[in-house]
Design a protein around this motif. Sequence first.
Motif, PDB file in Angstrom:
ATOM      1  N   ARG A  31       0.830  -1.205   0.000  1.00 26.02           N
ATOM      2  CA  ARG A  31       0.000   0.000   0.000  1.00 26.02           C
ATOM      3  C   ARG A  31       0.867   1.258   0.000  1.00 26.02           C
ATOM      4  NH1 ARG A  31      -2.926  -3.860  -0.511  1.00 26.02           N
ATOM      5  NH2 ARG A  31      -2.458  -3.180  -2.624  1.00 26.02           N
ATOM      6  N   ARG A  32       2.004   1.219   0.698  1.00 28.52           N
ATOM      7  CA  ARG A  32       2.906   2.367   0.713  1.00 28.52           C
ATOM      8  C   ARG A  32       3.533   2.569  -0.666  1.00 28.52           C
ATOM      9  NH1 ARG A  32       7.024   1.013   4.500  1.00 28.52           N
ATOM     10  NH2 ARG A  32       5.394   1.179   6.077  1.00 28.52           N
ATOM     11  N   ILE A  33       3.849   1.480  -1.343  1.00 29.97           N
ATOM     12  CA  ILE A  33       4.419   1.571  -2.686  1.00 29.97           C
ATOM     13  C   ILE A  33       3.407   2.213  -3.635  1.00 29.97           C
ATOM     14  CG2 ILE A  33       5.182   0.203  -4.666  1.00 29.97           C
ATOM     15  CD1 ILE A  33       6.433  -1.758  -2.651  1.00 29.97           C
ATOM     16  N   GLU A  34       2.132   1.849  -3.519  1.00 28.65           N
ATOM     17  CA  GLU A  34       1.099   2.468  -4.345  1.00 28.65           C
ATOM     18  C   GLU A  34       1.093   3.981  -4.151  1.00 28.65           C
ATOM     19  OE1 GLU A  34      -2.328  -1.037  -4.495  1.00 28.65           O
ATOM     20  OE2 GLU A  34      -2.214   0.320  -2.775  1.00 28.65           O
ATOM     21  N   ARG A  35       1.237   4.401  -2.908  1.00 24.87           N
ATOM     22  CA  ARG A  35       1.247   5.840  -2.593  1.00 24.87           C
ATOM     23  C   ARG A  35       2.435   6.536  -3.255  1.00 24.87           C
ATOM     24  NH1 ARG A  35      -0.828   9.134   1.626  1.00 24.87           N
ATOM     25  NH2 ARG A  35      -2.203   7.404   2.117  1.00 24.87           N
ATOM     26  N   LEU A  55      13.838   7.211  -2.928  1.00 22.21           N
ATOM     27  CA  LEU A  55      12.693   7.526  -2.091  1.00 22.21           C
ATOM     28  C   LEU A  55      12.200   6.262  -1.408  1.00 22.21           C
ATOM     29  CD1 LEU A  55      10.919   9.665  -4.800  1.00 22.21           C
ATOM     30  CD2 LEU A  55      12.054  10.575  -2.791  1.00 22.21           C
ATOM     31  N   GLY A  56      11.837   6.389  -0.148  1.00 24.12           N
ATOM     32  CA  GLY A  56      11.349   5.239   0.584  1.00 24.12           C
ATOM     33  C   GLY A  56      11.355   5.513   2.068  1.00 24.12           C
ATOM     34  N   GLN A 105      -9.792  -0.733  -1.764  1.00 27.03           N
ATOM     35  CA  GLN A 105      -9.817   0.151  -0.600  1.00 27.03           C
ATOM     36  C   GLN A 105      -8.661   1.148  -0.645  1.00 27.03           C
ATOM     37  OE1 GLN A 105     -12.321   0.416   1.452  1.00 27.03           O
ATOM     38  NE2 GLN A 105     -13.345  -1.303   0.413  1.00 27.03           N
ATOM     39  N   ALA A 106      -7.517   0.725  -1.157  1.00 31.49           N
ATOM     40  CA  ALA A 106      -6.375   1.636  -1.290  1.00 31.49           C
ATOM     41  C   ALA A 106      -6.692   2.752  -2.283  1.00 31.49           C
ATOM     42  CB  ALA A 106      -5.141   0.858  -1.752  1.00 31.49           C
ATOM     43  N   TYR A 107      -7.347   2.386  -3.388  1.00 32.07           N
ATOM     44  CA  TYR A 107      -7.746   3.401  -4.367  1.00 32.07           C
ATOM     45  C   TYR A 107      -8.692   4.415  -3.743  1.00 32.07           C
ATOM     46  CZ  TYR A 107     -10.247   5.580  -8.223  1.00 32.07           C
ATOM     47  OH  TYR A 107     -10.829   6.516  -9.046  1.00 32.07           O
ATOM     48  N   LEU A 108      -9.709   3.932  -3.032  1.00 34.17           N
ATOM     49  CA  LEU A 108     -10.686   4.827  -2.408  1.00 34.17           C
ATOM     50  C   LEU A 108     -10.020   5.742  -1.383  1.00 34.17           C
ATOM     51  CD1 LEU A 108     -13.699   2.404  -1.834  1.00 34.17           C
ATOM     52  CD2 LEU A 108     -13.439   4.112  -3.644  1.00 34.17           C
ATOM     53  N   LYS A 109      -9.101   5.191  -0.606  1.00 36.79           N
ATOM     54  CA  LYS A 109      -8.423   5.986   0.412  1.00 36.79           C
ATOM     55  C   LYS A 109      -7.606   7.102  -0.210  1.00 36.79           C
ATOM     56  CE  LYS A 109      -5.099   5.670   4.210  1.00 36.79           C
ATOM     57  NZ  LYS A 109      -4.216   4.755   5.005  1.00 36.79           N
TER      58      LYS A 109
END
Length: 356
Positions: A124-128, A196-197, A308-312
């Motif tokens: 989820r952090r990678i998606e961000r 970045l990370g 849910q990650a997309y919605l968030k």
Amino acid sequence: MIEEFGWSAELQAAFAPFSAQGYLPARVTAHHRALWRLITDDGEVAGRLSGRFAMDAKPGDHPAVGDWLAIAREGATDAVIHGLMPRKSTFTRRAAGDVGVQVVAANVDVAFLVAALNGDLNVRRIERYLVATRDSGAMPVIVLTKADLSDAPGAAAAEVVAVAGDAPVVTLSARTGDGLEKLSPWLLKGTTVALLGSSGAGKSTLLNALAGNELMDTGAIRESDDRGRHTTTHRELFKLPSGALLVDTPGMRELGLLAVEDALDASFEDVIALFGHCKFGNCKHVSEPGCAVLAALKSGALPDERWQAYLKLQRELEFAATREDPAAAFAKRQKWKQVHKDQRAKYKHRSQNEDG
């Protein structure tokens, strides 16, 4: 010397208005409080903002690592910063306390999104990070480090590939050197790459391995939670033996997004593709018949965590936009007032029917 840090004929032409005023070009290689370390054609100097620059600069317009500036020399080792050249890419996040904009790095060509293949791997952090990088204008490359510490690096990498879209995914071990050569296509002379990370991802170890020198201190992993110690305390640009320029950044476990919706869509193309298959064009993907999203969730084709990650992230971007745009904030409030009014009317009507 300045050519070794990315100066080009194109930048020289864009600098003409500053040259006419007698200013010299310089690039930011590090930032410490109110001082900037700059590289010029004559070597390294310490820069400070002119009074006018400091007074007129808008949020996010203060120099960041990677920026090209117009300066006036003051002696052999000092300079005054008078201007900021237009940025071709800008990696930003919300500043501390959600107030204003913080520029993490500027004029980055490629962003290595570094994540460790241990217990702290967070898809989820990678998606961000993918959303933020695509919004910046840089090219994302996901770099999975510490493969030597993972019992199943292939399986973990497969989870990341599933959300990476068109971003390349590279697996390596900076400690052993295994897989480092896979990064060569992006470490070209004059190319600016940002690491970045989050803290403990192995950015400093990777920098040292690529440089062939101990440029940054590194911290051991805590056995309790597989997280490394925070070792990088500031942003800094280094020149690698290949001629590439690498920006190391402090770890950012939480990345407050400031991005446009197009960047979100590009990072969730699998989700966006489903929208076009919904029966109704205004489908809310909640309970509507013929909803392709709900069907994909039910079949497992779209993992619930991904949805849910997309919605968030979508909610976060909308919130950030309304904070920056009062008109948008008012329109959003009016929209939700109407939604709530419609819901109340719906439940009132349902209650009356049940009583009848």
